[in-house]
Write a protein that holds these residues in place. Structure first.
Motif, short mmCIF file in Angstrom:
data_model
loop_
_atom_site.label_atom_id
_atom_site.label_comp_id
_atom_site.label_asym_id
_atom_site.label_seq_id
_atom_site.Cartn_x
_atom_site.Cartn_y
_atom_site.Cartn_z
N UNK A 3 -58.19 21.33 -11.26
CA UNK A 3 -57.11 22.25 -11.63
C UNK A 3 -55.88 21.96 -10.79
N UNK A 4 -54.86 21.38 -11.42
CA UNK A 4 -53.67 20.95 -10.68
C UNK A 4 -52.43 21.14 -11.54
N UNK A 5 -51.27 21.11 -10.87
CA UNK A 5 -50.00 20.99 -11.56
C UNK A 5 -49.59 19.52 -11.61
N UNK A 6 -48.92 19.15 -12.67
CA UNK A 6 -48.34 17.81 -12.72
C UNK A 6 -47.21 17.73 -11.69
N UNK A 7 -46.47 18.83 -11.56
CA UNK A 7 -45.43 18.93 -10.53
C UNK A 7 -45.17 20.40 -10.21
N UNK A 8 -44.69 20.66 -9.00
CA UNK A 8 -44.22 22.01 -8.68
C UNK A 8 -42.69 22.05 -8.59
N UNK A 9 -42.03 20.98 -9.02
CA UNK A 9 -40.58 21.04 -9.24
C UNK A 9 -40.36 21.91 -10.48
N UNK A 10 -39.32 22.73 -10.47
CA UNK A 10 -39.08 23.57 -11.64
C UNK A 10 -37.60 23.94 -11.73
N UNK A 11 -37.10 23.95 -12.97
CA UNK A 11 -35.70 24.27 -13.19
C UNK A 11 -35.47 25.78 -13.26
N UNK A 12 -36.57 26.57 -13.30
CA UNK A 12 -36.45 28.02 -13.41
C UNK A 12 -36.57 28.69 -12.04
N UNK B 119 -41.37 35.91 -9.47
CA UNK B 119 -42.78 36.04 -9.09
C UNK B 119 -43.45 34.71 -8.79
N UNK B 120 -42.77 33.60 -9.02
CA UNK B 120 -43.43 32.29 -8.97
C UNK B 120 -43.17 31.56 -7.66
N UNK B 121 -44.24 31.07 -7.05
CA UNK B 121 -44.12 30.36 -5.78
C UNK B 121 -43.38 29.03 -5.96
N UNK B 122 -43.37 28.48 -7.16
CA UNK B 122 -42.72 27.19 -7.42
C UNK B 122 -41.28 27.32 -7.88
N UNK B 123 -40.73 28.52 -7.86
CA UNK B 123 -39.37 28.71 -8.35
C UNK B 123 -38.39 27.83 -7.57
N UNK B 124 -37.30 27.48 -8.22
CA UNK B 124 -36.40 26.45 -7.65
C UNK B 124 -35.75 26.87 -6.34
N UNK B 125 -35.58 28.18 -6.11
CA UNK B 125 -34.92 28.64 -4.89
C UNK B 125 -35.88 28.77 -3.71
N UNK B 126 -37.17 28.56 -3.94
CA UNK B 126 -38.15 28.71 -2.86
C UNK B 126 -38.22 27.43 -2.03
N UNK B 127 -38.22 27.59 -0.73
CA UNK B 127 -38.23 26.45 0.19
C UNK B 127 -39.68 26.04 0.47
N UNK C 86 -41.41 22.83 -14.69
CA UNK C 86 -40.58 22.17 -15.70
C UNK C 86 -39.66 21.17 -15.00
N UNK C 87 -39.84 19.88 -15.30
CA UNK C 87 -39.02 18.84 -14.66
C UNK C 87 -37.54 19.04 -14.97
N UNK C 88 -37.16 18.79 -16.22
CA UNK C 88 -35.75 18.97 -16.60
C UNK C 88 -35.60 19.70 -17.92
N UNK C 89 -36.59 19.59 -18.81
CA UNK C 89 -36.63 20.41 -20.02
C UNK C 89 -38.06 20.43 -20.55
N UNK C 90 -38.28 21.23 -21.57
CA UNK C 90 -39.65 21.44 -22.07
C UNK C 90 -40.26 20.16 -22.63
N UNK C 91 -39.52 19.44 -23.46
CA UNK C 91 -40.07 18.23 -24.09
C UNK C 91 -40.39 17.15 -23.06
#
Length: 418
Positions: A59-68, A72-80, A113-118
Motif C-alpha cells: 500500500x503506497x502512493x505513487x507520489x506525495x507531491x500534490x497541486x492541491x 485535512x491532507x498531510x500531503x497538501x502542497x503547503x505542508x512542509x 496529483x503531479x500536475x493534472x488528473x490525466x
C-alpha cells in the motif's frame, strides 16, 4: 535500482498512504531480528476478501507531491514534509520483488496529483498494465482513480485493476468547499457514473462471450472522512446510502479524522475522532447493506448521532420495544434479522431448521446466537433466559454491565498469563 534511495521513498510514500482506509487495512512494521523468519516491510497492509481470507497488499502512493491544498491532507502542497515520487518501473519492481518473497498478494496504489488528473492517472494505469502484460501478474490490484481523469484512462484502468475507487473525501459538498475549495464534487462523482455504466456493460458482455475481458471485477468503492467537518452521522449515512443505490458501490469506507495539521478551517484541531464512532458507522453500514435497515431507522432528525455506548442494532431495538418479543419459531426472516445477538447466518439457519422442529435455547446457542443479548427480545420453545418484564433502559443497563464484566474477566485472564 538504488536500494537505499528506494527504501527512503518507500518509507515516505507508505507512511503517506496510511491515511487511506479504503482497502480495510492495518499497517505492519514487524522487523526481522535475530535471524527470525519473515519480514513485514513498511507499506504492507491487510485486507479481507468476501470469503474471509486475509490478503496482504503493498500500500503506497505513487507520489506525495500534490497541486492541491486540502486542509485535512498531510500531503497538501503547503505542508512542509519530505516529498518523494516513484517511477512507474520502481513500483512494478517493488511489487514483483515483494510478491516473489511472499510478502504480499497484491497492490494498493494511490497518488497525490503531479500536475493534472490525466498526467497522474496515466502513470497509475501504466503500473497496472506493466504488471499484467509484461509480468503476467495475477495478484489483486486496487487503483485509486483520479477525479477529472479522462474516460479513456478510466476505461483502461478497469481492464487491468481488480477494483477502482474515487474518494468523496467529505460527506457533503459544503464540507468539501470548506476544506478543499480547489476540488469539484462533480469531478469526483463523474468517474463513478462512468465506472458504473462500464461495469454493467462488461458484465453483460461476459454473460454472452466467455472470452470478453474482465472490467474491474471487484467493483468500485469510495471513502469519506468523518469529523473534519461538522456533518452528523445521519448526513454521513444518507450520503453512503445514496451512493450505494446510485453507483452500485461495493463499499463505503469511513475514515475518522486524524489531526495531523493545524488549519483554521478545521474544527477541534487537537481532537481525533473516537475510534468507536468509526466502528459504529461501519456497523450501521452493515445493517443497511445486509439486514434491510433504512437510514432513518438507524438515525433521524431527533437522534442524528449514533449511540457510542451500544451498537446501532441494539439501539434500534431498544427504541422499538413494541416489536418484541418475537417468536423465533414463527417470525419472518426480516424481523429475526433485527434481533440483537442474531447475525445473518444464524438467522438463516434458524429459518431453515425450524421446518423440522421447534427451536429452543440450546438450538439457538449451537447456531451461533448470542443468547445473552437475544433473550431480551425473543421467545422460543423454552422459558429459560426470557426477560420480558424489563424496559429498554433497564435492558441497556444489563447488557452494558454484562459487557463490562466480560471485559474485566478477559483482562484478568490475560494478566494471569504473565
Amino acid at each position: 535500482m538504488d536500494a537505499e534511495r528506494i527504501t527512503e521513498k518507500l518509507n515516505i510514500l507508505a507512511d503517506a498512504a496510511k491515511y487511506d482506509v479504503s482497502c480495510a487495512s492495518s499497517g505492519s512494521k514487524r522487523k526481522n531480528e535475530n535471524k527470525g523468519l519473515g519480514n513485514a516491510s513498511n507499506g504492507i497492509c491487510h485486507t479481507y476478501t468476501e470469503d474471509g481470507r486475509c490478503v496482504s497488499l503493498l500500500k503506497i502512493l505513487l507520489t506525495n507531491h500534490c497541486i492541491f491544498d486540502c486542509a485535512y491532507c498531510v500531503s497538501r502542497k503547503s505542508n512542509d514534509i519530505r516529498r518523494a515520487a516513484f517511477t512507474v518501473q520502481e513500483v512494478v519492481d517493488l511489487t514483483i520483488n515483494f510478491y516473489r518473497r511472499n510478502y504480499i498478494e497484491g497492490l494498493f496504489l494511490s497518488s497525490g496529483i503531479f500536475k493534472d488528473a490525466d498526467f497522474t492517472m496515466e502513470r497509475l494505469v501504466r503500473v497496472a498494465k506493466k504488471l499484467r502484460t509484461e509480468h503476467k501478474f495475477n495478484g489483486y490490484i486496487h487503483l485509486k482513480s483520479i477525479p477529472g481523469a479522462s474516460d479513456e484512462l478510466m476505461r483502461e484502468a478497469g481492464l487491468y485493476a481488480d477494483r477502482l475507487s474515487v474518494n468523496l473525501e467529505m460527506p457533503t459538498e459544503e464540507g468539501l468547499k470548506l476544506l478543499a475549495p480547489d476540488k469539484d464534487r462533480q469531478e469526483m462523482i463523474k468517474p463513478m457514473g462512468f465506472l458504473k455504466s462500464e461495469i454493467i456493460q462488461r458484465t453483460e458482455e461476459n454473460k454472452l462471450f466467455k472470452k470478453a475481458p474482465m472490467f474491474a471485477p471487484a467493483g468500485q468503492s469510495t471513502q469519506v472522512i468523518v469529523g473534519a467537518t461538522a456533518e452528523t452521522d445521519q448526513q454521513v449515512l444518507y450520503t453512503a446510502a445514496s451512493f450505494y443505490k446510485g453507483y452500485n458501490l461495493k463499499r463505503v469506507y469511513y475514515s475518522g479524522y486524524v489531526p495531523v495539521l493545524a488549519d483554521k478551517r478545521l474544527p477541534g484541531l487537537n481532537t481525533a475522532v473516537p475510534m468507536v464512532r468509526e466502528n459504529r458507522l461501519y456497523q450501521a453500514d452493515w445493517l443497511m447493506r445486509f439486514y434491510g435497515f433504512k437510514v432513518n431507522e438507524i438515525v433521524n432528525h431527533q437522534q442524528p448521532l449514533l449511540d457510542l455506548d451500544i451498537d446501532p442494532k441494539l439501539s434500534w431495538a431498544l427504541r422499538n420495544m413494541q416489536v418484541f418479543p418475537l417468536d423465533v419459531n414463527k417470525a419472518d426472516l426480516h424481523l429475526i434479522l433485527r434481533v440483537p445477538g442474531i447475525g445473518l447466518q444464524s438467522a438463516q439457519k434458524m429459518v431453515s431448521a425450524r421446518k423440522f422442529g421447534k427451536l429452543n435455547w440450546e438450538h439457538l446457542k449451537k447456531m451461533g446466537v448470542a443468547v445473552n443479548r437475544a433473550r431480551y427480545f425473543i421467545v422460543c420453545n423454552s422459558n429459560d433466559f426470557e426477560r420480558r418484564d424489563l424496559t429498554g433502559s433497564r435492558i441497556k443497563q444489563f447488557i452494558l454491565a454484562e459487557s463490562q464484566s466480560k471485559y474485566l474477566k478477559n483482562s484478568s485472564t490475560q494478566l494471569n498469563l504473565f
